[in-house]
Enzyme design. Structure first.
Site, PDB file in Angstrom:
ATOM      1  N   SER A 273      77.351   9.435  59.331  1.00  0.00           N
ATOM      2  CA  SER A 273      78.396  10.019  58.491  1.00  0.00           C
ATOM      3  C   SER A 273      79.668   9.194  58.587  1.00  0.00           C
ATOM      4  CB  SER A 273      78.688  11.443  58.944  1.00  0.00           C
ATOM      5  OG  SER A 273      79.397  11.410  60.172  1.00  0.00           O
ATOM      6  N   LYS A 274      80.555   9.456  57.662  1.00  0.00           N
ATOM      7  CA  LYS A 274      81.846   8.773  57.637  1.00  0.00           C
ATOM      8  C   LYS A 274      82.577   8.970  58.960  1.00  0.00           C
ATOM      9  CE  LYS A 274      86.092   8.764  54.910  1.00  0.00           C
ATOM     10  NZ  LYS A 274      87.103   9.820  55.039  1.00  0.00           N
ATOM     11  N   ARG A 275      82.523  10.205  59.425  1.00  0.00           N
ATOM     12  CA  ARG A 275      83.155  10.548  60.703  1.00  0.00           C
ATOM     13  C   ARG A 275      82.664   9.680  61.848  1.00  0.00           C
ATOM     14  NH1 ARG A 275      85.335  15.785  62.666  1.00  0.00           N
ATOM     15  NH2 ARG A 275      84.546  15.317  64.737  1.00  0.00           N
ATOM     16  N   GLU A 278      83.774   6.023  61.550  1.00  0.00           N
ATOM     17  CA  GLU A 278      85.177   5.836  61.884  1.00  0.00           C
ATOM     18  C   GLU A 278      85.426   6.009  63.376  1.00  0.00           C
ATOM     19  OE1 GLU A 278      87.078   8.385  59.057  1.00  0.00           O
ATOM     20  OE2 GLU A 278      87.090   6.825  57.521  1.00  0.00           O
TER      21      GLU A 278
END
Length: 516
Positions: A273-275, A278
């Site tokens: 996921s993006k989370r 990052e």
RNA sequence: GCUCCGUUCGUCUAGGGGUUAGGACGCAUCCCUUUCACGGAUGAAACACGGGUUCGAUUCCCGUACGGAGUACCA
């Protein structure tokens, strides 16, 4: 293989996830290999999640990677429009056919009524709490309500949805190109909403209608769609259409958390996921999107991303690792896509980046260098283009990202302000100092200065004084660059030029004290 | 919970009834080198488990475990 028609069908709800890029890539490769058609279709049927600029972003991101559509909202094509929001009447027309042939029905239940149903079924410990073949008979729909009442609701503008009437006791089978035969009992399926109360279709309806109308031959999409594939097969059946081939791609998984030695600190599972990206410090989007840095901006080359992604879940069965887009087009095959999810390991992507960086000429790298220098406000006008190209040439072997070219060699652009202490302590002494001083004088008088000649002069002088290269070279290096590591000194001196070399040697002699 | 899917070195993967289970990334050591990197060499490192089937199973079948996805008027 016959020319295929495939599509990549993203929702414009944000940046294009790296997993989506791989899906687009696989579709693209198959299309190009077979001389077929690659279509981009925008699935914007959820107006509440629509994000301004996302569609343009997706097209631009794919373009950067070298994935260009044959038919798209931007380009048009024989099945335009390619934005589902603009195809609303088409879905309404087709869903009517389903109503007419008894494959779908109107449902008038409110949100509260649906919630009440779920709670009731849960309380009764029902295995299946969905709106399905059993529960639908308790609800407010055109199956349970008298015809005149249904008519009245419809006329009065009472909000309704249209639901799929899943048939009883039917085994739905389909062959997935990657997983083989998949079978599901219709009893376990629910009566999916086909048309929402705002008149927009849900994914299931829009997807089937469009794929059929656009003559899609192969549906290649993420594995998250596998559970809904039976609905789609059912819909094709109900429309009396043949369904396209299906291939459900394994998921891209989040990597484990590792330390600098590659040891696992924390084992991770699940979809990337993006989370996660990052948190672990690597991009998730191809291009920067709303403050989330993109692969392009982080210094990744499109060829490297493509190569890395192509091999994440697919391989040609040989030991080859480096592939151009052309080679991928030639070699790709759906049969060689793996079944299990792949962890996204950024270290491998970096390796690909390094490989592609080295394949580029100094001239090709020049724009990257200049761009990086400008961004960092580092002056470089003292150099000619040839010299800057030479810096690229000499640094690219030790760079992973374009910015490494100057970050690993700032001394080309700024005179050293400090000198590596370890080297000074070990090798900066009376004798070596003398040699540096001697060199400085010699270079200053040189009319025809060259890095190679300078190096040779040092060589001879050191020999005369009975010193080894290992004693004198590091000293010269530190005097010139301040560091103990870097490319060949002859190359560095060549780029720096006579005046700069002399000046730096002078500075070094003045500012470095001989350690006691 | 229910439905579906999956499981070979840490990771990406090749292979497939009998192999020293192959490659790549990462890691370690050595060589090259003024140094760092590149390059080269070497090394550590895997068939989830239990039952079958079979002369033989990592490979085929069945279970178990573990993992994942889906379970919305989101896609």
């Amino acid at each position: 293989m016959k020319p295929v028609r495939v599509r990549f069908a993203p929702s414009p709800t944000g940046g294009l996830h790296i997993g989506g890029v791989r899906t687009a890539l696989y579709n693209y490769l198959l299309a190009k290999q077979t001389g077929g058609t690659f279509i981009i279709r925008i699935e914007d049927t959820d107006q509440t999640r629509y994000v301004e600029g996302a569609e343009e972003y997706i097209i631009e991101a794919l373009r950067w990677l070298g994935i260009e559509a044959d038919e798209s909202p931007e380009k048009g094509g024989k099945h335009a429009p390619y934005r589902q929001s603009e195809r609303k009447p088409i879905y309404q027309e087709y869903v009517k056919k389903l109503i007419e042939n008894g494959s779908a029905y109107y449902a008038f239940d409110t949100e509260e009524e649906l919630e009440a149903m779920r709670q009731r079924l849960e309380a009764a410990k029902a295995k299946n709490t969905s709106y399905n073949i059993v529960s639908r008979m308790q609800m407010k729909n055109s199956l349970t309500l008298p015809a005149d009442e249904v008519e009245k609701h419809l006329q009065s503008g009472h909000p309704y949805v249209i639901r799929l009437k899943v048939p009883a006791k039917q085994t739905i089978r389909f062959k997935d190109l990657i997983r083989g035969w998949v079978a599901v009992e219709s009893t376990t399926l629910d009566d999916k909403v086909l048309l929402k109360s705002d008149g927009m279709p849900t994914y299931h309806l829009a997807n089937v209608v469009d794929d059929h109308l656009m003559e899609i031959t192969h549906v290649i999409r993420g594995e998250e769609w596998l559970p809904s594939a039976p609905f789609h097969v059912l819909l094709y059946q109900m429309f009396g259409w043949e369904h396209p081939e299906f291939a459900h791609l394994p998921l891209i998984l989040k990597p484990d958390l590792k330390d600098s030695k590659g040891r696992i600190i924390q084992e991770n599972h699940g979809k990337l996921s993006k989370r996660d990206a990052e948190a672990m410090g690597f991009p998730i989007f191809p291009l920067t999107w709303q403050g989330s840095i993109g692969y392009r901006e982080a210094g990744y080359l499109p060829e490297a991303i493509i190569n890395f992604l192509a091999l994440l879940g697919w391989n040609p069965g040989t030991n080859q690792e480096i592939f151009s887009m052309q080679e991928l087009i030639q070699l790709f095959s759906v049969e060689r896509i793996g079944k299990s999810g792949s962890k996204f390991e950024i270290e491998k992507a970096k390796w690909f980046n390094q490989q592609y960086l080295r394949m580029k000429s100094g001239k090709e790298l020049l724009p990257y260098l200049i761009n990086g220098l400008q961004k960092a406000h580092i002056p470089y006008t003292q150099y000619t283009e040839e010299q800057l190209i030479a810096i690229c040439e000499v640094m690219k072997e030790r760079a992973t990202f374009p910015d490494d070219i100057w970050q690993e060699a700032r001394y080309f652009f700024e005179k050293p302000t400090s000198y590596d202490e370890t080297i000074i302590k070990q090798k900066w002494n009376q004798q070596t100092c003398q040699i540096i001083a001697w060199l400085k004088e010699k270079f200053a008088q040189e009319n025809d200065f060259s890095g190679q000649k300078a190096k040779e002069a040092l060589h001879q002088e050191a020999e005369k004084k009975g010193l080894k290269m290992g004693q004198v070279m590091p000293v010269l290096r530190v005097a010139l660059t301040g560091t103990s590591a870097g490319p060949d000194l002859a190359a560095i001196m060549q780029i720096l030029g006579k005046n700069e070399v002399v000046e730096r040697l002078e500075n070094a002699l003045k500012s470095i004290a001989i350690p006691q």
